[in-house]
Write an enzyme that holds these catalytic residues in place. Structure first.
Site, PDB file in Angstrom:
ATOM      1  N   ASP A   1     125.136  51.693  40.134  1.00 47.68           N
ATOM      2  CA  ASP A   1     123.785  51.605  39.580  1.00 47.68           C
ATOM      3  C   ASP A   1     122.977  52.825  40.017  1.00 47.68           C
ATOM      4  O   ASP A   1     123.250  53.450  41.045  1.00 47.68           O
ATOM      5  CB  ASP A   1     123.095  50.304  39.983  1.00 47.68           C
TER       6      ASP A   1
ATOM      7  N   GLU B   1     117.903  46.961  38.938  1.00 48.12           N
ATOM      8  CA  GLU B   1     116.837  46.240  39.631  1.00 48.12           C
ATOM      9  C   GLU B   1     116.031  45.365  38.687  1.00 48.12           C
ATOM     10  O   GLU B   1     115.471  44.344  39.089  1.00 48.12           O
ATOM     11  CB  GLU B   1     115.901  47.233  40.334  1.00 48.12           C
TER      12      GLU B   1
END
Length: 380
Positions: free
Chosen positions: A72, A131
């Site tokens: 990520d 997130e």
């Protein structure tokens, strides 16, 4: 195993944190680094609906499968307070979850296999919006892992400040809980505090709903299973002598399996419906899980991963407990078998804090452990 300066790369990434779906400078820098690697066996791809995502395929010399590796790339809306010389240059934004470490390790592994052609095909996925905004789900629904970038099994890590720097942590079953956002709007009738008979008080109704919600975990869930409901925010009323005609409650659900989350969802829906009938008001419940499914590790692949790490003399392997934090890699693992694991970064500060300062010695240790495992996996 690498001859690129991973510390410099990590520190540059740390200075340019960007929020979900806005990782433009991060994308540009990653493309520059990947572009500097040996391109002989590499194919670089993109996702039209997710423009900051990057796919990198390495063609294997005798492929039997395609191994995916995900990192990520987004950051958090936190003002950094580490005092580091390479602190964030973007006010109010920080890699407080360690995604700069994730990206750097992925680049180290990618660089090695660009220089040393793997037996199997590999796909590296640099994923935006972990997130928030469910980047993993968005990529899957955009068919990113079909066609030339089809993935047969997926691996990914998350840094862990509570583990020693460079340690590898994992477990069979669920590593991270799944999460669901709760929004509840209650609508009744406002009125004068002196005449409650002419109003329908949503403060009272909200209190009753909150009390009943607390019984879901204690009375509807098997005690040896794990689930959490937290109602962290409530808003109602404007002044002390006016009965509130509206209230809003916000919270979160955590569960270690998708079936657990769905059971909690069902009970919450039933309670809201009962409150609506009992108090003659309107209760609107919104449940938003997005792509934040439990990270349920594939049993066969994870057993192989753990056995390898336990037997590698260069690896400090630690069996870990499940965590109630969320991770959208769970959505990908619900579609494609794989394993998520921890990389220890040895820090006193926890994830999502302004003082998170991972130990950079973890980077090379993580890269080496992952390369060794993947090379062994390709022999199977």
């Amino acid at each position: 195993m690498t001859d690129i300066n991973l510390i410099d790369i990590r520190r540059h990434l740390h200075q340019i944190p960007e929020l979900a779906l806005h990782e433009n400078k991060t994308h540009e820098y990653l493309m520059r680094i990947v572009g500097s690697f040996n391109q002989k066996n590499l194919t670089i791809g993109s996702i039209e609906s997710l423009p900051t995502a990057i796919l990198v395929k390495i063609n294997g010399y005798d492929p039997k499968r395609t191994i995916g590796y995900r990192s990520d790339i987004d950051a958090l809306p936190i003002e950094e307070a580490t005092g580091l010389s390479f602190s964030s240059k973007h006010p109010g934004c920080m890699h407080a979850c360690g995604h700069d470490i994730h990206m750097t390790v992925a680049l180290g592994v990618l660089h090695y296999f660009a220089e040393n052609q793997p037996k199997d095909n590999m796909v590296f996925f640099f994923q935006p919006a972990e997130e928030s905004e469910s980047g993993g789900r968005k990529a899957y629904e955009a068919n990113a892992f079909n066609g030339n970038f089809k993935v047969d099994e997926f691996y990914g890590l998350h840094d862990n400040p509570s583990l020693p720097a460079g340690a590898i942590g994992c477990r069979m079953g669920t590593l991270f809980a799944g999460t669901t956002e709760i929004n509840i709007n209650l609508t009744g009738k406002g009125g004068h505090a002196a005449y409650p008979q002419n109003a329908n008080d949503m403060v009272v109704v909200a209190a009753q709903l909150i009390n009943q919600v607390q019984t879901i975990i204690s009375r509807s869930i098997d005690p040896i299973q794990s689930g959490v409901i937290t109602l962290g925010k409530i808003e109602a009323g404007t002044i002390r002598n006016v009965i509130a005609g509206h209230a809003r409650i916000e919270g979160t659900i955590r569960g270690l399996t998708q079936s657990m989350i769905e059971l909690i969802d069902k009970r919450l829906e039933e309670i809201c419906h009962g409150i609506e009938l009992s108090y003659n008001c309107k209760v609107d419940l919104e449940l938003n899980q997005g792509g934040y499914y439990p990270v349920e590790n594939d049993s066969e692949l994870t057993r192989e991963f753990i056995e390898f790490m336990q037997n590698d003399e260069d690896v400090n392997f630690i069996e870990t407990k499940p965590a109630m934090t969320g991770e959208d890699f769970g959505y990908l693992l619900s579609k494609i078998p794989g394993t998520m694991f921890w990389l220890g970064v040895g820090d006193d500060s926890s994830l999502h804090t302004a003082t998170l300062t991972p130990d950079e010695s973890s980077i090379d240790k993580g890269v080496n452990a992952i390369i060794s495992f993947l090379e062994n996996r390709m022999k199977r």
